[in-house]
Enzyme design. Structure first.
Site, PDB file in Angstrom:
ATOM      1  N   TYR A 115       0.864  -1.179   0.000  1.00  0.00           N
ATOM      2  CA  TYR A 115       0.000   0.000   0.000  1.00  0.00           C
ATOM      3  C   TYR A 115       0.905   1.235   0.000  1.00  0.00           C
ATOM      4  O   TYR A 115       1.430   1.638   1.033  1.00  0.00           O
ATOM      5  CB  TYR A 115      -0.934  -0.011   1.214  1.00  0.00           C
ATOM      6  CG  TYR A 115      -1.784   1.222   1.334  1.00  0.00           C
ATOM      7  CD1 TYR A 115      -2.496   1.698   0.234  1.00  0.00           C
ATOM      8  CD2 TYR A 115      -1.870   1.929   2.518  1.00  0.00           C
ATOM      9  CE1 TYR A 115      -3.268   2.841   0.329  1.00  0.00           C
ATOM     10  CE2 TYR A 115      -2.644   3.070   2.623  1.00  0.00           C
ATOM     11  CZ  TYR A 115      -3.336   3.523   1.526  1.00  0.00           C
ATOM     12  OH  TYR A 115      -4.088   4.660   1.618  1.00  0.00           O
ATOM     13  N   ASP A 162      -2.234  -1.501  -3.958  1.00  0.00           N
ATOM     14  CA  ASP A 162      -2.605  -0.141  -4.319  1.00  0.00           C
ATOM     15  C   ASP A 162      -1.312   0.654  -4.352  1.00  0.00           C
ATOM     16  O   ASP A 162      -0.800   1.052  -3.302  1.00  0.00           O
ATOM     17  CB  ASP A 162      -3.585   0.417  -3.289  1.00  0.00           C
ATOM     18  CG  ASP A 162      -3.940   1.870  -3.569  1.00  0.00           C
ATOM     19  OD1 ASP A 162      -3.480   2.403  -4.601  1.00  0.00           O
ATOM     20  OD2 ASP A 162      -4.658   2.473  -2.750  1.00  0.00           O
ATOM     21  N   ASP A 265     -13.857   2.545  -2.938  1.00  0.00           N
ATOM     22  CA  ASP A 265     -13.628   3.321  -4.172  1.00  0.00           C
ATOM     23  C   ASP A 265     -12.715   2.570  -5.143  1.00  0.00           C
ATOM     24  O   ASP A 265     -12.589   2.965  -6.305  1.00  0.00           O
ATOM     25  CB  ASP A 265     -13.134   4.745  -3.879  1.00  0.00           C
ATOM     26  CG  ASP A 265     -12.047   4.833  -2.823  1.00  0.00           C
ATOM     27  OD1 ASP A 265     -11.712   3.794  -2.210  1.00  0.00           O
ATOM     28  OD2 ASP A 265     -11.533   5.938  -2.609  1.00  0.00           O
ATOM     29  N   HIS A 266     -12.091   1.483  -4.671  1.00  0.00           N
ATOM     30  CA  HIS A 266     -11.289   0.604  -5.543  1.00  0.00           C
ATOM     31  C   HIS A 266     -12.073  -0.682  -5.811  1.00  0.00           C
ATOM     32  O   HIS A 266     -12.881  -1.096  -4.966  1.00  0.00           O
ATOM     33  CB  HIS A 266      -9.985   0.200  -4.865  1.00  0.00           C
ATOM     34  CG  HIS A 266      -9.053   1.334  -4.554  1.00  0.00           C
ATOM     35  ND1 HIS A 266      -7.872   1.526  -5.241  1.00  0.00           N
ATOM     36  CD2 HIS A 266      -9.118   2.322  -3.635  1.00  0.00           C
ATOM     37  CE1 HIS A 266      -7.246   2.581  -4.741  1.00  0.00           C
ATOM     38  NE2 HIS A 266      -7.975   3.091  -3.763  1.00  0.00           N
TER      39      HIS A 266
END
Length: 275
Positions: A115, A162, A265-266
């Site tokens: 991340y 991410d 949102d992902h």
DNA sequence: ATGGTTGTCAAACAA
């Protein structure tokens, strides 16, 4: 005997409030290894029983209170778990697992779950400490000595997560308009390319969707209708070692998950390997 | 050009 391994990555933006749609994502993608980011959950509060019920008895956690946090779940046992700290900040932004003989694999299979810092709003490291942190994090990744070169050539390695950078022009809805927006600025993209060259890491999602075509994994919450003009970005990635890339058989970006109830949102991304 | 929303944890802050 070759077997299929499906690796999934998803920035879930709080694991505890999204257990229901986590179940739906698992049902749709049937991953063998599931990597989450932004779990926002310290390890002693992690919903272990719910994850086991989804079919993942093997759970590797690197969490902290309130924000960040990564977790990797597996149907097959781990041979090793490793966590790295970056920028000396104590942030929970990485965990790696390796599957080996116990999982029925002749060649060890390592999955790094990252991340990368989002970097705030202002794309200037002198004005914005969060952007400076993002660049410093990438510099540490570039300097990261993962394995000796010989071991690297033989190991099967996946890097997912991410990464908070959309490197290609087709990884954003408007290349021109996002050149000054954090996630697509030239300084970040250049660092990401340098990091990619150190593996070298292969952007295996783009073996399934050619670089000429738009491909997104994230759509902002700050839009009343995410489908209206498809203003997305590809912030989530699946990279492999060169030895593993030819073993990739399928790739899914689960776009529909952006429309589920109380979505992240992902959306999840899954890649299946024959190993 | 600006503001838009969500999550954590209960006031801002991060994304």
């Amino acid at each position: 005997m070759p077997q299929n391994l499906t690796v999934c990555t998803w920035n879930i933006n709080s694991v505890r409030i999204r257990l229901d749609i986590l179940r739906d994502a698992v049902a749709r993608l049937q991953p063998d290894i599931l990597c989450l980011q932004e779990t926002k959950c310290q390890d002693d509060r992690f919903p272990l029983a719910a994850i086991r019920d989804l079919g993942f008895p093997h759970i590797a956690l690197n969490g902290q209170k309130g924000w960040h946090g990564v977790a990797t779940f597996s149907r097959l046992p781990f041979a090793a778990i490793e966590k790295r700290e970056f920028c000396g900040k104590g942030d929970a932004r990485h965990i790696a697992v390796t599957l080996g003989a116990e999982a029925g694999l002749a060649t060890p299979f390592t999955v790094h779950n990252f991340y990368v810092p989002a970097g705030g709003d202002i794309p200037d490291p002198d004005l914005n400490p969060k952007f400076a942190h993002k660049l410093a994090f990438l510099d540490e990744l570039i300097a990261w000595e993962r394995l000796p070169e010989q071991a690297r050539a033989q190991a099967h390695t996946v890097l997912v997560g991410d990464l908070n950078i959309a490197p290609l022009e087709t990884d954003v809805w408007s290349h021109k308009q996002l050149l000054t927006v954090v996630s697509h600025t030239p300084v970040e993209v250049e660092r990401m390319r340098r990091f990619q060259a150190t593996g070298p890491w292969v952007d295996v999602m783009r073996h399934f969707v050619p670089p000429e075509e738009k491909l997104f994994t994230w759509w902002s919450y700050r839009s009343p209708d995410w489908t209206a003009n498809d203003r997305g970005r590809r912030l989530d990635h699946v990279w492999t070692s060169p030895s593993l890339a030819p073993h990739a058989r399928a790739m899914t970006v689960l776009r529909e998950a952006r429309s589920w109830e109380r979505p992240s949102d992902h959306v999840p991304v899954a890649v299946t390997f024959e190993v």
